[in-house]
Design a protein around this motif. Sequence first.
Motif, PDB file in Angstrom:
ATOM      1  N   MET A   1       1.011  -1.247  -0.039  1.00 33.83           N
ATOM      2  CA  MET A   1      -0.033  -0.183   0.037  1.00 33.83           C
ATOM      3  C   MET A   1       0.705   1.028  -0.040  1.00 33.83           C
ATOM      4  N   ASN A   2       0.295   2.315  -0.535  1.00 34.47           N
ATOM      5  CA  ASN A   2       0.843   3.602  -0.293  1.00 34.47           C
ATOM      6  C   ASN A   2       0.576   4.071   0.869  1.00 34.47           C
TER       7      ASN A   2
ATOM      8  N   VAL B   1       2.746  10.374  10.819  1.00 33.27           N
ATOM      9  CA  VAL B   1       3.567   9.548  10.791  1.00 33.27           C
ATOM     10  C   VAL B   1       3.585   8.695   9.465  1.00 33.27           C
ATOM     11  N   LEU B   2       2.458   8.422   8.984  1.00 35.07           N
ATOM     12  CA  LEU B   2       2.413   7.455   7.787  1.00 35.07           C
ATOM     13  C   LEU B   2       2.569   8.296   6.634  1.00 35.07           C
ATOM     14  N   ALA B   3       2.227   9.507   6.666  1.00 37.41           N
ATOM     15  CA  ALA B   3       2.625  10.440   5.874  1.00 37.41           C
ATOM     16  C   ALA B   3       4.086  11.045   5.566  1.00 37.41           C
ATOM     17  N   VAL B   4       4.915  10.802   6.543  1.00 37.12           N
ATOM     18  CA  VAL B   4       6.336  11.062   6.544  1.00 37.12           C
ATOM     19  C   VAL B   4       6.835   9.867   5.903  1.00 37.12           C
TER      20      VAL B   4
ATOM     21  N   ILE C   1       4.680   1.299   1.519  1.00 32.59           N
ATOM     22  CA  ILE C   1       5.246   1.192   2.608  1.00 32.59           C
ATOM     23  C   ILE C   1       4.860  -0.271   3.183  1.00 32.59           C
ATOM     24  N   GLY C   2       4.420  -1.192   2.358  1.00 26.79           N
ATOM     25  CA  GLY C   2       4.012  -2.363   2.960  1.00 26.79           C
ATOM     26  C   GLY C   2       2.667  -2.374   2.981  1.00 26.79           C
TER      27      GLY C   2
END
Length: 602
Positions: A61-62, A541-544, A167-168
């Motif tokens: 996934m992005n 955090v996921l955006a980073v 990112i997984g």
Amino acid sequence: MTANAILQIALYMVVLLALIKPLGWFMARVYQGKPCGLDRLLGPVERLIYRVAGIRADDEMNWKRYSFAVMLFSAIGLLFVYALQRLQGALPLNPQSLAAVSPDSSFNTSVSFVTNTNWQGYGGETTMSYLTQMLGLNVQNFLSAATGMAVLIALIRGLARRTSSTIGSFWVDLTRSTLYILLPLSLLLAVVLVSQGVVQTFKPYETATLTQPLSYDDPIAPAAPGQTATPSDAKPATKHIDVKEQSLPLGPVASQIAIKQLGTNGGGFFNVNSAHPYENPTPLTNFLELLSILAIAGSLCWTFGEMIGDRRQGWAVLAAMVAVFVVLLGVCFLAEQGGNPRLNGLGIDQAASVLQPGGNMEGKEARFGIANSALWATATSAASNGSVNSMHDSYTPLGGLVPMWMIQLGEVIFGGVGSGLYGMLMFVIVAVFVAGLMVGRTPEYLGKKIEPFEMKMAAIAVLVPCALVLLGSAVAVLWPGNEANVSNPGSHGFSQILYAFSSASNNNGSAFAGYGANNPFNNIALGLCMFFARFWIIVPVLAVAGSLAAKKSVPVTSGTLPTHTPVFIVLLIAVVIIVGALTFVPALALGPIVEHLSLGGH
């Protein structure tokens, strides 16, 4: 201070640090999909889960899809736990026939356990059925912890990958965190706890006859409007009570205690949490449960270093955590060991035992003493755990300040499993940015340029909990009628409110325990703080992670700031402390600091 107390604390730290590398190595193997020793046994189970759920393990996934999956999964869990509480009176495994939980308390508890906060405004043995405890709260102990670990792994991938759009997979990370790490460790710990006497049964509560019956006079409630009231000069009306029996609460306790500690959840099966002899009966259970609080969170630092290909980075972050933890533990322990100066002035002997001469034993179990109580208070507030084996409300002002400020630092000194380290990495980005400003270079971390987008997201993640603490506390102080929920007036009463909103807004869950929070205002206000503190950090955090994963690697030059050296460790600690100090010292001055000064006669 005694040699025995120092030995207990030193033994704890040595064993904890000895676990970091082997457990961190194991978790890195799990997340990298490498053989870990359990893959032959659990691999078929993992693949079965994917087939049943319709998940493709290779479908990454992005960051936006990953964030949506986290939010959707958490929302489903929240609604399920809420419904379970509201319907528990009609559901099985309720031997005490406990009624449905009120709507506001159900909302608060649902948010609390889904966000890995485990704040409890209720007494577990008098409120929650066995089914609710197991299927609702205990399941979320696993899933909320695994969610935090999954988000951390996504961030680590973002730091490690180059020009990647993904990112997984959240579902894979969630499954592996639960199946390979949390379940086996919890099973092992639960078996040991049962062997030590922690309760694990579905039997109804037992009734025991007291060997020494208790008698007392209980005041009768004031007359209702329209009824004849007792004259003001008359003796208050009472009724005589004879207590000859005691109800002994039971339940499937050990299985919940194991994961509540390992997953840094902290929610107790019983009202007094880890001070209850059915949850924490022996010195060995106390040591193992205390060790479990920090074990995974600390070991994830090694996992981080292994997965990015530079173990020095993981050791540097761990060193910063340990340094702050040890210093604040020392402050808490010395404050409690010094005792209450008011009692010292009256010539009262505050000796607790032969092994713990002197000190403030109010609110502490004599079987644990001051050293283990101060160690637990510091560890549980460092780790976003929230379980307690003593009452923080009874600590000295400086002793109580330590767990409160540890929480206010953002739960990044170890912190929750996953959430602590990704919170600390946001502080790392801030520290790198500050260093870049000082030398006039574009800040870099692990070969990635830190640009305005990453700084904005890191700032949101760092500052949102701070804002929630201060705004929530301010509203609670001003809310009409809320002063009745404060058990102590003045500075200590303010500390109770400040601690409650600090705990909720940083997803910790512990409390001073003198603040009456189980009412509609506090259940809703604290519930909202817990919700926003969790997800307004996870999404940035996921955006980073997504932004960093898409970037190219920047070559190391003579001007690149090393982020594994003692200098950077000191800089990181300074950034964490300065943010906490500048944000909360004015509020702390109104609570524990002024209370400490008043005890000294100032």
